[in-house]
Design a protein around this motif. Structure first.
Motif, mmCIF file in Angstrom:
data_model
loop_
_atom_site.group_PDB
_atom_site.id
_atom_site.type_symbol
_atom_site.label_atom_id
_atom_site.label_comp_id
_atom_site.label_asym_id
_atom_site.label_seq_id
_atom_site.Cartn_x
_atom_site.Cartn_y
_atom_site.Cartn_z
ATOM 1 N N ILE A 58 15.296 -31.477 65.597
ATOM 2 C CA ILE A 58 14.503 -30.440 66.262
ATOM 3 C C ILE A 58 14.364 -30.729 67.750
ATOM 4 O O ILE A 58 14.464 -29.832 68.595
ATOM 5 C CB ILE A 58 13.122 -30.319 65.591
ATOM 6 N N THR A 59 14.163 -31.998 68.082
ATOM 7 C CA THR A 59 14.029 -32.366 69.495
ATOM 8 C C THR A 59 15.351 -32.188 70.240
ATOM 9 O O THR A 59 15.381 -31.707 71.382
ATOM 10 C CB THR A 59 13.565 -33.817 69.614
ATOM 11 N N SER A 60 16.447 -32.549 69.604
ATOM 12 C CA SER A 60 17.745 -32.491 70.277
ATOM 13 C C SER A 60 18.200 -31.057 70.544
ATOM 14 O O SER A 60 18.847 -30.785 71.551
ATOM 15 C CB SER A 60 18.798 -33.220 69.443
ATOM 16 N N ILE A 61 17.863 -30.129 69.635
ATOM 17 C CA ILE A 61 18.284 -28.737 69.850
ATOM 18 C C ILE A 61 17.190 -27.906 70.506
ATOM 19 O O ILE A 61 17.349 -26.695 70.689
ATOM 20 C CB ILE A 61 18.697 -28.082 68.511
ATOM 21 N N ASP A 62 16.075 -28.558 70.868
ATOM 22 C CA ASP A 62 14.955 -27.889 71.545
ATOM 23 C C ASP A 62 14.436 -26.718 70.713
ATOM 24 O O ASP A 62 14.144 -25.643 71.216
ATOM 25 C CB ASP A 62 15.386 -27.402 72.925
ATOM 26 N N TYR A 63 14.325 -26.938 69.398
ATOM 27 C CA TYR A 63 13.825 -25.913 68.476
ATOM 28 C C TYR A 63 12.305 -25.945 68.484
ATOM 29 O O TYR A 63 11.690 -27.009 68.409
ATOM 30 C CB TYR A 63 14.355 -26.184 67.073
ATOM 31 N N HIS A 64 11.695 -24.772 68.575
ATOM 32 C CA HIS A 64 10.230 -24.722 68.646
ATOM 33 C C HIS A 64 9.586 -25.137 67.334
ATOM 34 O O HIS A 64 9.945 -24.646 66.268
ATOM 35 C CB HIS A 64 9.759 -23.311 69.006
ATOM 36 N N GLN A 65 8.650 -26.049 67.412
ATOM 37 C CA GLN A 65 7.871 -26.464 66.248
ATOM 38 C C GLN A 65 6.398 -26.324 66.572
ATOM 39 O O GLN A 65 5.944 -26.744 67.646
ATOM 40 C CB GLN A 65 8.192 -27.924 65.892
ATOM 41 N N ASP A 66 5.658 -25.719 65.667
ATOM 42 C CA ASP A 66 4.226 -25.518 65.891
ATOM 43 C C ASP A 66 3.507 -26.865 65.824
ATOM 44 O O ASP A 66 3.415 -27.478 64.764
ATOM 45 C CB ASP A 66 3.674 -24.561 64.836
ATOM 46 N N GLU A 67 2.998 -27.315 66.950
ATOM 47 C CA GLU A 67 2.340 -28.620 67.013
ATOM 48 C C GLU A 67 1.000 -28.635 66.283
ATOM 49 O O GLU A 67 0.435 -29.712 66.050
ATOM 50 C CB GLU A 67 2.137 -29.025 68.477
ATOM 51 N N HIS A 68 0.490 -27.467 65.932
ATOM 52 C CA HIS A 68 -0.812 -27.404 65.262
ATOM 53 C C HIS A 68 -0.706 -27.653 63.766
ATOM 54 O O HIS A 68 -1.723 -27.642 63.075
ATOM 55 C CB HIS A 68 -1.453 -26.031 65.509
ATOM 56 N N GLU A 69 0.497 -27.873 63.240
ATOM 57 C CA GLU A 69 0.648 -28.163 61.817
ATOM 58 C C GLU A 69 0.456 -29.650 61.532
ATOM 59 O O GLU A 69 -0.456 -30.049 60.811
ATOM 60 C CB GLU A 69 2.024 -27.714 61.332
ATOM 61 N N TYR A 70 1.347 -30.474 62.072
ATOM 62 C CA TYR A 70 1.279 -31.923 61.835
ATOM 63 C C TYR A 70 1.261 -32.725 63.125
ATOM 64 O O TYR A 70 1.098 -33.937 63.087
ATOM 65 C CB TYR A 70 2.474 -32.375 60.981
ATOM 66 N N GLY A 71 1.433 -32.068 64.249
ATOM 67 C CA GLY A 71 1.518 -32.760 65.524
ATOM 68 C C GLY A 71 2.868 -32.552 66.178
ATOM 69 O O GLY A 71 3.709 -31.787 65.696
ATOM 70 N N LYS A 72 3.087 -33.257 67.263
ATOM 71 C CA LYS A 72 4.307 -33.069 68.045
ATOM 72 C C LYS A 72 5.521 -33.725 67.401
ATOM 73 O O LYS A 72 6.634 -33.201 67.472
ATOM 74 C CB LYS A 72 4.102 -33.647 69.448
ATOM 75 N N HIS A 73 5.332 -34.885 66.750
ATOM 76 C CA HIS A 73 6.466 -35.632 66.203
ATOM 77 C C HIS A 73 6.467 -35.701 64.678
ATOM 78 O O HIS A 73 7.524 -35.920 64.075
ATOM 79 C CB HIS A 73 6.469 -37.069 66.755
#
Length: 548
Positions: A275-290
């Motif tokens: 997810i980080t390598s392809i810059d895919y958006h992840q909702d940080e409000h679920e489990y956090g940034k990582h």
């Protein structure tokens, strides 16, 4: 101004007018406008595009949003959503029961034809492929439409199903007939397989269904307090994982557990890297940034297994889980909840992943309590009618008490998946125990009494010799049992089923533009998606290939 309830808090972007908006855009630290390109990609009004994101809300707007948060935390709307979610889940349960009935009657009809064919020197057996297609259609179609175009009618559908079941039980005198037989329950009851497969099926379905406009907004994940169908997934996964995991009694059990945990953590790390390598958006409000769900499942199993080992006896799991849950809720009320839910900057590893870290004690408590329930449900291999009736009564009473606690929690402390608070844990337990009681009644008592599986039902040879060549010797027979074969297959490779669903979800989103599809197109796409995922695990089950 009306905002999506799941995102209607003071951290969303604001829009003018009285229309309803759905916005996935994340505000910057200073609530500044996004670029025009990001606005067009992130914000969508239901009627048309609205390329405007407004700046920081006024104090009056903040106060209005805060009041709305409190209303969502202690509102009757949350209770209505909980009821609607439970109805949606039970519809899938009824579909699985219907699949058992349809396949059983189909096999009975073909067996009669087989007798006639044999007298003429022919064979007329039912193939595995036909059984699979029947089960897929009967189970998947109701599940798809219940989370999609027909969701508003699930209450009516469920009411009709309940009336039909009760009428059948009454007219067939099922109760009297049930008293005359014994019940093969075993140390791994069928209700465990049914529950775990139901959880996996709905989870895999919803991770794609949510991307369509026809998916109900009230089912989306909540960021603060409230209840949505998507909030149920992680909690029920923890329950299903603990349900079949006996308490570790030897150090060898700990070493075996470490391998499972390591696999989950590797999957979680791989997902984060991709997810980080392809810059895919992840909702940080679920489990956090990582962090993500795999990290939560792995760490929950690790710490809960170690605590279970320390507990010493199975009966100690209940008080241990309750104590951990109470301590967790006290710490949340003392300020941890505000730390998790308020928009603090994510400046270090702790603040960046505060949702996943701070919710972990709640999931550990849920695991221990689920493990205790699993051990409590298990019993000797054969039960009398009175014994299984007492088990059903105990499950029903336990479920009723849990639902009363859930209602009280909604009105007092709220339900928050993000923090896995007391209300959320009891909600997951209430859903799971209710499903166990319903499966016990419908399958073990009603269906096994009215449509028993005889020894001659177990092996049914394929009709077409070419199918034997195609599927091989391992698939040269179609098997029927008290549980539909598709359900067995999903449970047999649950993790493979889930991972395959994630991969196909990404592919569908990339190539088919799900947010622009009509209701009919969404149903067709979802049915094709469910067909592929189900077919893979069904073939693996047919060849007895088990990965995870």
């Amino acid at each position: 101004m009306a905002l999506d309830n799941n995102y209607g808090d003071k951290y969303n972007n604001w829009h003018p007018g009285n229309d309803e908006y759905y916005c996935n855009a994340e505000a910057t630290n200073n609530f500044e406008c996004l670029s025009l390109v990001k606005q067009l990609l992130a914000c969508r009004r239901f009627q048309d595009r609205w390329p405007v994101c407004w700046s920081k809300p006024t104090a009056e707007q903040n106060d209005t949003s805060h009041r709305m948060d409190i209303y969502e935390k202690h509102s009757e709307e949350t209770l209505i959503r909980i009821w609607h979610i439970q109805c949606t889940i039970v519809v899938t349960l009824m579909a699985i029961a219907l699949a058992r009935v349809v396949v059983r009657h189909t096999l009975g009809r073909h067996r009669k034809e087989e007798g006639n064919d044999r007298s003429k020197g022919g064979t007329g057996m039912v193939s595995w492929c036909k059984v699979y297609i029947l089960e897929f259609l009967v189970i998947s179609m109701p599940a798809v439409v219940s989370v999609n175009v027909f969701n508003r009618y699930v209450d009516h559908i469920l009411a009709i199903a309940v009336i039909v079941v009760l009428a059948v039980v009454w007219r067939s005198r099922c109760t009297q007939r049930a008293k005359e037989r014994i019940y093969e329950f075993g140390r791994r009851p069928a209700i465990f397989t049914l529950l775990r497969s139901t959880i996996s099926l709905l989870t895999v379905l919803c991770i794609l269904a949510i991307d369509f406009e026809s998916f109900p907004k009230k089912f989306r994940k909540t960021r603060r307090y409230g209840a949505g169908l998507m909030d149920v997934g992680i909690g029920l996964f923890v329950f299903s994982m603990a349900l079949v995991s006996p308490r570790s009694k030897r150090f060898a059990d700990i070493r075996k557990m470490c391998f499972t945990v390591a696999c989950m953590l590797v999957l979680g790390l791989a997902r984060t890297i991709v997810i980080t390598s392809i810059d895919y958006h992840q909702d940080e409000h679920e489990y956090g940034k990582h962090l993500n769900a795999f990290f939560t499942l792995g760490l929950t199993k690790l710490f809960a297994t170690l605590l279970g080992y320390v507990a010493g006896k199975d009966r100690h799991l209940l008080p241990l889980g309750i104590v951990i849950l109470i301590i967790h809720e006290v710490t949340l009320q003392c300020g941890i909840a505000s730390f998790v839910l308020d928009p603090f900057d994510r400046t270090d590893l702790l603040t960046a992943n505060r949702e996943g870290i701070c919710s972990l004690p709640g999931f550990i408590a849920l695991y221990l309590l689920s493990q205790y329930i699993g051990q409590w449900i298990k019993s000797k291999d054969v039960l009398s009618f009175e014994e299984i009736k007492q088990k059903l009564i105990h499950l029903s009473c336990c479920g009723a008490v849990l639902w009363l606690v859930v209602i009280s929690s909604v009105m007092v402390i709220g339900i928050a998946r993000v923090t896995c608070n007391f209300g959320y844990v009891t909600w997951m337990l209430a859903i799971a125990v209710t499903m166990c009681a319903l499966y016990l009644f419908v399958f073990d008592i009603v269906l096994d009494t009215l449509l028993p599986v005889n020894k001659e039902d177990h092996i049914l040879e394929l009709t077409n010799p070419s199918e034997k060549g195609l599927l091989g010797n391992a698939a040269s027979a179609a098997t029927i049992s008290k549980i539909p074969t598709l359900v067995e297959a999903i449970n047999y490779n649950g993790l493979v089923y889930f991972l395959l669903g994630n991969v196909l979800t990404g592919a569908v989103n990339i190539f088919l533009n799900t947010d622009e599809r009509s209701n009919t197109e969404s149903v067709v796409i979802l049915m094709g998606y469910m067909f592929l995922t189900s077919l893979v695990v069904s073939l693996m089950y047919r060849f007895k290939i088990r990965i995870a």
